[in-house]
Design an enzyme around this catalytic site. Structure first.
Site, PDB file in Angstrom:
ATOM      1  N   ASP A 159      32.851  60.500  40.239  1.00  0.00           N
ATOM      2  CA  ASP A 159      33.305  60.770  38.756  1.00  0.00           C
ATOM      3  C   ASP A 159      33.468  62.446  38.707  1.00  0.00           C
ATOM      4  OD1 ASP A 159      33.276  58.047  37.875  1.00  0.00           O
ATOM      5  OD2 ASP A 159      30.972  58.651  38.143  1.00  0.00           O
ATOM      6  N   HIS A 187      27.588  55.510  35.175  1.00  0.00           N
ATOM      7  CA  HIS A 187      28.709  55.240  36.049  1.00  0.00           C
ATOM      8  C   HIS A 187      29.746  54.138  35.570  1.00  0.00           C
ATOM      9  CE1 HIS A 187      31.489  55.297  39.358  1.00  0.00           C
ATOM     10  NE2 HIS A 187      31.016  54.429  39.853  1.00  0.00           N
TER      11      HIS A 187
END
Length: 332
Positions: A159, A187
């Site tokens: 990310d 996540h």
């Protein structure tokens, strides 16, 4: 040359592993002076495919790759492990509720946690990539009580890399010129990618990204949403989940943990919350960290705006719910 270290990769016959293994063998993760013994763990039906992976690793003819062991036995895989990449997990299938996904993963990470507890080095460094990564890391840690909680981490580096790349593209600079982007939380699509502390190097000077991109609305809406939904966008385009980029991020995560972060820079890792920033304790929460001598420290004193706080509350709530559901399964 140093003594070889044992590096474990679970889900070793899968797509992420296929991209990760070259990085490990070539020395881009642990350094050019560190030989490794690869311990490749997967389920019995995958042993045939894993044999082909081993053949390819042998054919790389790389000097740092000292030994390779393909196995379906967690004891053999985790014996004296120094670094572990847990890639294998039960993927979420259409129509599957989160509690069912967690129940399936409890079984996987119970076995791996118990094996780590019995056979790995006590300073082993573990990064969980298989989703739901944060809560899978928490489950694994639960079953390995003799290993410090801080040794279990979840990967949110993918990310972070996505966020850096998007900012670099928007700014028209190289990715390496963008630093200190932070991924907060899970996540998942509740994560909060923040540019509040991000910096960009331009013309030999460093400036806050928020000054160079004078568009608070874009930074707080489109930017955030594109990072939150990037994984789904990859699946929609590729018809498979991120593999090459996930492998690169796993290598980045472990490399920084092993070698350290650059002065003045921090990276995002899913770590056990100590209550910093008002985040509930003992969930695995992505936070900004600095790393030195193979030890990470949570960056303290960052300003959290009311907008950011609202985002942190959402992702923390999701992780608390996941923990509660995982604990319910553990008690069964």
């Amino acid at each position: 040359m140093a003594e070889p270290i044992n590096v474990v990769v679970s889900g070793a016959a899968g797509q992420i592993a296929y991209s990760l293994l070259y990085q490990l063998a070539a020395g881009t993760v642990f350094g050019q002076e560190q030989p490794i013994n690869l311990r490749l763990l997967d389920i019995p039906p995958m042993m045939g495919i894993l044999k082909g992976v081993v053949m390819e690793l042998e054919d790389l003819a790389l000097p740092l790759l000292n030994d390779i062991l393909p196995t379906a036995d967690p004891e053999a895989a985790f014996k004296d492990a120094a670094a572990v990449f847990l890639l294998g997990a039960m993927p979420r299938k259409e129509g599957m509720e989160r509690k069912d996904l967690l129940a399936a993963n409890v079984k996987i990470f119970k076995v791996q946690g118990e094996a780590l507890d019995k056979f790995a080095k006590k300073d082993v460094k573990i990064v969980v990539v298989g989703n739901p990564a944060n809560t899978n890391a928490l489950i694994c840690s639960h079953y390995a009580p003799s290993i410090p909680k801080e040794n279990f981490t979840a990967m949110t580096r993918l990310d972070q890399n996505r966020a850096q790349a998007l900012l670099a593209s928007h700014l028209g600079v190289e990715v390496s010129n963008v630093t200190n982007v932070v991924i907060w939380g899970n996540h998942s699509s509740t994560q909060y990618p923040s540019t509040a502390y991000a910096k960009v190097k331009t013309n030999n000077s460093s400036k806050p990204v928020s000054e160079v991109i004078d568009d608070e609305n874009w930074l707080n809406t489109e930017f955030v949403e594109r990072i939150q939904k990037r994984g789904a966008a990859v699946i929609a385009a590729r018809t498979m989940s991120s593999a090459m980029s996930a492998a690169k991020a796993a290598g980045d995560h472990m490399r920084d943990w092993w070698i350290g972060t650059k002065p003045g820079e921090f990276v995002s890792m899913g770590v056990t919350s100590d209550g910093s920033y008002g985040i509930p304790k003992d969930i695995i929460f992505s936070l900004p960290v600095t790393i030195k001598n193979k030890k990470y420290e949570i960056v303290q004193g960052l300003f959290i705006s009311s907008f950011a706080q609202s985002k942190l509350d959402i992702t923390a709530k999701e992780l608390e719910e996941e923990r509660a559901e995982a604990n319910a399964v553990l008690k069964q």
